[in-house]
Design an enzyme around this catalytic site. Structure first.
Site, mmCIF file in Angstrom:
data_model
loop_
_atom_site.group_PDB
_atom_site.id
_atom_site.type_symbol
_atom_site.label_atom_id
_atom_site.label_comp_id
_atom_site.label_asym_id
_atom_site.label_seq_id
_atom_site.Cartn_x
_atom_site.Cartn_y
_atom_site.Cartn_z
ATOM 1 C CG ASN A 103 0.470 102.470 51.286
ATOM 2 O OD1 ASN A 103 0.454 102.649 52.515
ATOM 3 N ND2 ASN A 103 0.600 101.276 50.734
ATOM 4 C CE LYS A 113 4.217 100.680 50.361
ATOM 5 N NZ LYS A 113 4.984 99.822 49.488
ATOM 6 C CG HIS A 148 -0.299 97.074 49.626
ATOM 7 N ND1 HIS A 148 0.935 96.483 49.723
ATOM 8 C CD2 HIS A 148 -0.111 98.247 48.979
ATOM 9 C CE1 HIS A 148 1.836 97.281 49.159
ATOM 10 N NE2 HIS A 148 1.229 98.363 48.705
ATOM 11 C CD GLU A 190 4.309 96.590 51.071
ATOM 12 O OE1 GLU A 190 3.731 97.316 51.891
ATOM 13 O OE2 GLU A 190 5.025 97.040 50.155
ATOM 14 C CD GLU A 229 0.392 99.317 44.810
ATOM 15 O OE1 GLU A 229 0.875 100.449 44.884
ATOM 16 O OE2 GLU A 229 0.252 98.573 45.792
ATOM 17 N N GLY A 283 8.786 99.287 45.652
ATOM 18 C CA GLY A 283 9.942 99.594 46.488
ATOM 19 C C GLY A 283 11.262 99.130 45.899
ATOM 20 C CB SER A 294 9.269 102.154 41.545
ATOM 21 O OG SER A 294 9.800 101.193 42.445
HETATM 22 P P1 13P Z 1 6.652 102.313 46.158
HETATM 23 O O1 13P Z 1 6.112 103.551 45.470
HETATM 24 O O2 13P Z 1 7.521 102.615 47.328
HETATM 25 O O3 13P Z 1 7.254 101.364 45.182
HETATM 26 O O4 13P Z 1 5.369 101.559 46.786
HETATM 27 C C1 13P Z 1 4.272 101.297 45.999
HETATM 28 C C2 13P Z 1 3.178 100.818 46.858
HETATM 29 O O5 13P Z 1 3.213 99.700 47.352
HETATM 30 C C3 13P Z 1 2.055 101.726 47.136
HETATM 31 O O6 13P Z 1 0.998 101.045 47.731
#
Ligand code: 13P
Length: 250
Positions: free
Chosen positions: A9, A11, A94, A96, A166, A172, A212
């Site tokens: 992803n 982002k 997601h 976010e 997740e 992150g 992560s």
């Molecule tokens: P990170 O791997 O940067 O923690 O992000 C995970 C994520 O949100 C993938 O959709």
């Protein structure tokens, strides 16, 4: 036997030119990869990346889409637009989107059903916040998100659904759930699928872990019985980090 599924992803990173370059690199690096592999660039880079990955073993993913088919929805992107550009899979719900942009279980469920009805595959993201985990509510939250996200989805359509667990506190942040803790939540999620559908559906459901994931922890996480792949954020933006994750040998 479930097929390992590794997804990147990207982002809100990479211009179309940068995304194209990364996709070109990944295409040659992942040529012999035996797993199912997906990259999900931002909307503005989908077209550029689509032309790179077309005909390769890399699937094209989008990171979101509108909950309605078309209409007066300024700033939204429709399922029809994604299909026309060659998108195979859409990431929905997601954290976010849930926590920064206020998407509810109901809206996410509308998106899931719309995507599936148009023949897109879906990665449905679930996961608890730190507050919910500390209150001992992690299992309850993922169970509810799974049930609500899949409401009205038939067992036949389920073959086009992947679930990604997740934990919000691991995204992150550099913090990862321990493989045992993650596996426990994956088991709860699988049991939820079993309760809604059947033992066969639960056995077939691919459940990714995200939060992560790095080359250093990927193998340990994916070696767990219920962890069938990874949804990778930061580490998916660099070939030398994504490659060892995607080439993990279960
Ligand atoms: P990170 O791997 O940067 O923690 O992000 C995970 C994520 O949100 C993938 O959709």
């Amino acid at each position: 036997m479930r097929k390992t599924f590794i997804a990147g992803n990207w982002k809100m990173y990479k211009t179309p030119a940068e995304a194209r370059a990364l996709a070109e690199e990944l295409k040659s690096a992942l040529k012999g990869c035996k797993h199912k592999v997906l990259i999900a660039p931002s909307f503005t880079a989908l077209d550029a990346v689509s032309s790179v990955v077309k005909g390769s073993n890399i699937l094209l993913g989008a990171q979101n889409m509108s909950n309605v088919e078309e209409g007066a929805h300024t700033g939204e992107t429709s399922v029809l637009m994604l299909k026309a550009i060659g998108v195979d899979v859409v990431i929905l719900g997601h954290s976010e989107r849930r926590h920064v942009y206020g998407e509810t279980n109901e809206v996410i469920n509308q998106k899931v059903k719309l995507a599936l009805s148009h023949g897109l595959e879906v990665i449905l993201c679930i996961g608890e916040t730190l507050e919910e985990r500390e209150a001992g509510r992690a299992e309850e939250v993922v169970k509810k998100q799974t049930e609500a996200g899949l409401k009205g989805v038939s067992e036949d359509q389920l073959k086009d659904v992947t679930i990604a667990y997740e934990p919000v506190w691991a995204i992150g942040t550099g913090k990862t759930a321990t493989p045992e803790d993650a596996d426990q939540i994956h088991q709860v999620t699988r049991d939820t699928v079993k309760n809604i559908y059947s033992a066969d559906a639960a056995e077939a459901m691919v459940i990714q872990y995200g939060g992560s994931v790095k080359p250093e922890n990927a193998a340990q996480l994916m070696s767990m019985d219920n962890i069938d792949g990874a949804l990778v954020g930061g580490a998916s933006l660099k070939v030398d980090l994504f490659l060892p994750i995607a080439e993990y040998d279960k």
